[in-house]
Design an enzyme around this catalytic site. Structure first.
Site, mmCIF file in Angstrom:
data_model
loop_
_atom_site.group_PDB
_atom_site.id
_atom_site.type_symbol
_atom_site.label_atom_id
_atom_site.label_comp_id
_atom_site.label_asym_id
_atom_site.label_seq_id
_atom_site.Cartn_x
_atom_site.Cartn_y
_atom_site.Cartn_z
ATOM 1 N N LYS A 91 0.443 -14.313 -4.561
ATOM 2 C CA LYS A 91 0.910 -16.410 -5.476
ATOM 3 C C LYS A 91 -0.715 -16.483 -5.873
ATOM 4 O O LYS A 91 -0.810 -16.155 -6.885
ATOM 5 C CB LYS A 91 0.649 -16.764 -4.240
ATOM 6 C CG LYS A 91 2.230 -16.142 -3.454
ATOM 7 C CD LYS A 91 1.882 -17.520 -2.425
ATOM 8 C CE LYS A 91 0.873 -17.196 -1.154
ATOM 9 N NZ LYS A 91 1.261 -16.399 -0.319
ATOM 10 N N THR A 92 -1.464 -15.582 -5.708
ATOM 11 C CA THR A 92 -2.944 -15.786 -6.479
ATOM 12 C C THR A 92 -3.084 -15.126 -8.130
ATOM 13 O O THR A 92 -3.390 -15.524 -9.446
ATOM 14 C CB THR A 92 -4.102 -15.259 -5.600
ATOM 15 O OG1 THR A 92 -4.984 -16.476 -4.747
ATOM 16 C CG2 THR A 92 -5.696 -15.509 -6.383
ATOM 17 N N ASP A 136 -5.269 -23.563 -3.928
ATOM 18 C CA ASP A 136 -4.564 -22.017 -2.746
ATOM 19 C C ASP A 136 -4.486 -22.914 -1.579
ATOM 20 O O ASP A 136 -5.495 -23.975 -1.541
ATOM 21 C CB ASP A 136 -5.484 -21.360 -3.047
ATOM 22 C CG ASP A 136 -5.330 -19.628 -1.997
ATOM 23 O OD1 ASP A 136 -3.506 -19.924 -1.479
ATOM 24 O OD2 ASP A 136 -5.533 -18.590 -1.261
ATOM 25 N N THR A 185 1.497 -20.529 1.610
ATOM 26 C CA THR A 185 2.333 -19.852 3.029
ATOM 27 C C THR A 185 2.732 -20.396 3.849
ATOM 28 O O THR A 185 3.767 -20.000 4.881
ATOM 29 C CB THR A 185 1.313 -19.199 4.146
ATOM 30 O OG1 THR A 185 -0.094 -19.590 4.382
ATOM 31 C CG2 THR A 185 0.080 -17.976 2.804
ATOM 32 N N ARG A 244 -0.760 -5.924 -0.815
ATOM 33 C CA ARG A 244 -2.796 -6.298 -0.457
ATOM 34 C C ARG A 244 -2.887 -4.931 0.404
ATOM 35 O O ARG A 244 -3.617 -4.960 0.433
ATOM 36 C CB ARG A 244 -3.200 -7.675 -0.366
ATOM 37 C CG ARG A 244 -4.321 -7.979 0.077
ATOM 38 C CD ARG A 244 -4.518 -9.649 1.145
ATOM 39 N NE ARG A 244 -4.480 -10.386 0.225
ATOM 40 C CZ ARG A 244 -4.181 -11.573 0.612
ATOM 41 N NH1 ARG A 244 -4.208 -11.544 1.417
ATOM 42 N NH2 ARG A 244 -4.379 -12.494 -0.381
#
Length: 369
Positions: A91-92, A136, A185, A244
């Site tokens: 997402k980031t 975020d 999330t 990640r």
């Protein structure tokens, strides 16, 4: 008040610096950009810089391309965008890629850090035309901040109250049209008024094995590490479909290879490194397996209450619910029932156990193969 630091869009000469004279630069057809293998800053650049470099999430990327092209043609700011999905899914990355594609500034903050409207004010007043404000964990915005941002998102204005009591007065301040990109999330925790103010909403899902393998190949090159195909696949299988986690496992295997003075990450070397990390072929770590073993041996397969399991593991119940169970539920190793948690036959087969607590000899020695 000092201006908050912003990340700017690409300008001529931005990106990976040109190599000095005498230093060769190799072209990686997969990555699409020239990479100086001697550049020590590459370790910090595992994230893609453009949409062309993004691997996976094909439908999401395709829709974002359309939104970007329409924004460029009209000369308007990008419509507000909400990205939701599990942690570590990108997402980031997408939120920082989009401003680069448009060549605009981006400011980055998070919901928990905005405790009052005054904390959001510098970001809004510093926003230039078409710039991006990335928030975020936007579902954790306090109600007062959430209400303060409504007129900023819809009408590009804010109302500032000066003074108190009878002497108080309100100033209406116009803002430059800008874009809010929110990441969460837990999209279900967003209030309906805030969620409806995002014109575009995209859900990011877990990655396929082939996509994670490709990410590992590309990032291994960025880390200046040679990796064999079997090693890349082994790491990808243990990543749970999360880039990640794949990057973290790749860094560990690279460290393992460098510590042993090995020139490349071979299939055998990757297997040794991952076994030392106690991550099995499906991606379960030692805590996951201990949780399943306690369900099978102590509680006879369940049902077992969360607090009882947490006390047996000597960890907080929130840790089990947030870190352990999501993946086990996704692969069908645990069931949540009204009476408690229950282990499944698939989990018993994977661990090589039976409900009487005796090991299944036919399954032993296969966890790390």
């Amino acid at each position: 008040m000092p201006r908050d630091p912003v990340l700017r869009g690409p300008e001529p000469g931005d990106g990976i610096p040109d190599p000095p004279e005498g230093v060769s630069q190799e072209k990686n057809a997969d990555v699409g950009t020239a990479i100086n293998l001697d550049d020590g800053h590459l370790d910090d650049h595992l994230r893609p810089l453009t949409l062309d470099d993004v691997v996976g999430q094909r439908k999401v990327v395709e829709r974002l391309r359309i939104v970007l092209e329409a924004s460029r043609r009209r000369g308007d700011p990008l419509s507000h965008l909400l990205l939701d999905g599990p942690p570590g899914i990108g997402k980031t990355t997408l939120a920082t890629v989009l401003p680069r594609e448009l060549g605009v500034d981006v400011q980055i903050t998070s919901g928990p850090s905005l405790s009052a409207p005054k904390d959001l004010l510098p970001y809004l007043t510093n926003a230039g035309r078409g710039s991006v404000l990335f928030i975020d964990e936007i579902h954790r915005l306090p109600p007062t901040v959430e209400e303060f941002i409504y007129p900023a998102m819809e009408d590009f204005r804010i109302d500032i109250t000066l003074g108190e009591g009878l002497n108080a007065r309100t100033i209406n301040m116009a803002l430059e049209p800008f874009t809010v990109i929110g990441a969460t999330t837990r999209s279900g925790m967003l209030t309906a008024p805030l969620r409806d103010r995002f014109v575009n909403r995209e859900h990011l899902d877990f990655y396929e094995l082939d996509d994670v393998t490709e990410i590992i190949r590309r990032n291994a090159r960025k880390l200046r590490a040679e990796i064999e195909e079997g090693a890349a696949v082994a790491i990808a299988r243990r990543s749970r479909g999360v880039p990640r986690k794949a990057n973290n496992l790749l860094r560990w295997t690279r460290d393992f290879a460098d510590a042993g003075r090995h020139p490349a990450i071979t299939d055998v070397l990757a297997a040794e490194a991952l076994e030392m990390l106690e991550v099995d072929k499906l991606g379960l770590d030692s805590l996951d397996r201990k949780y399943l073993e306690i369900l099978a041996t102590v509680f006879g397969g369940g049902p077992a209450g969360m607090q009882a399991v947490a006390h047996s593991l000597n960890i907080a119940g929130e840790t089990i619910e947030n870190e352990v169970e999501p993946f086990l539920l996704r692969v069908g190793f645990v069931q949540r029932t009204p009476r408690g948690r229950m282990i499944t036959a698939a989990a018993l087969a994977h661990l090589g156990l039976t409900l009487d607590g005796e090991p299944d000899s036919s399954q032993q020695g296969q966890l790390f193969d």
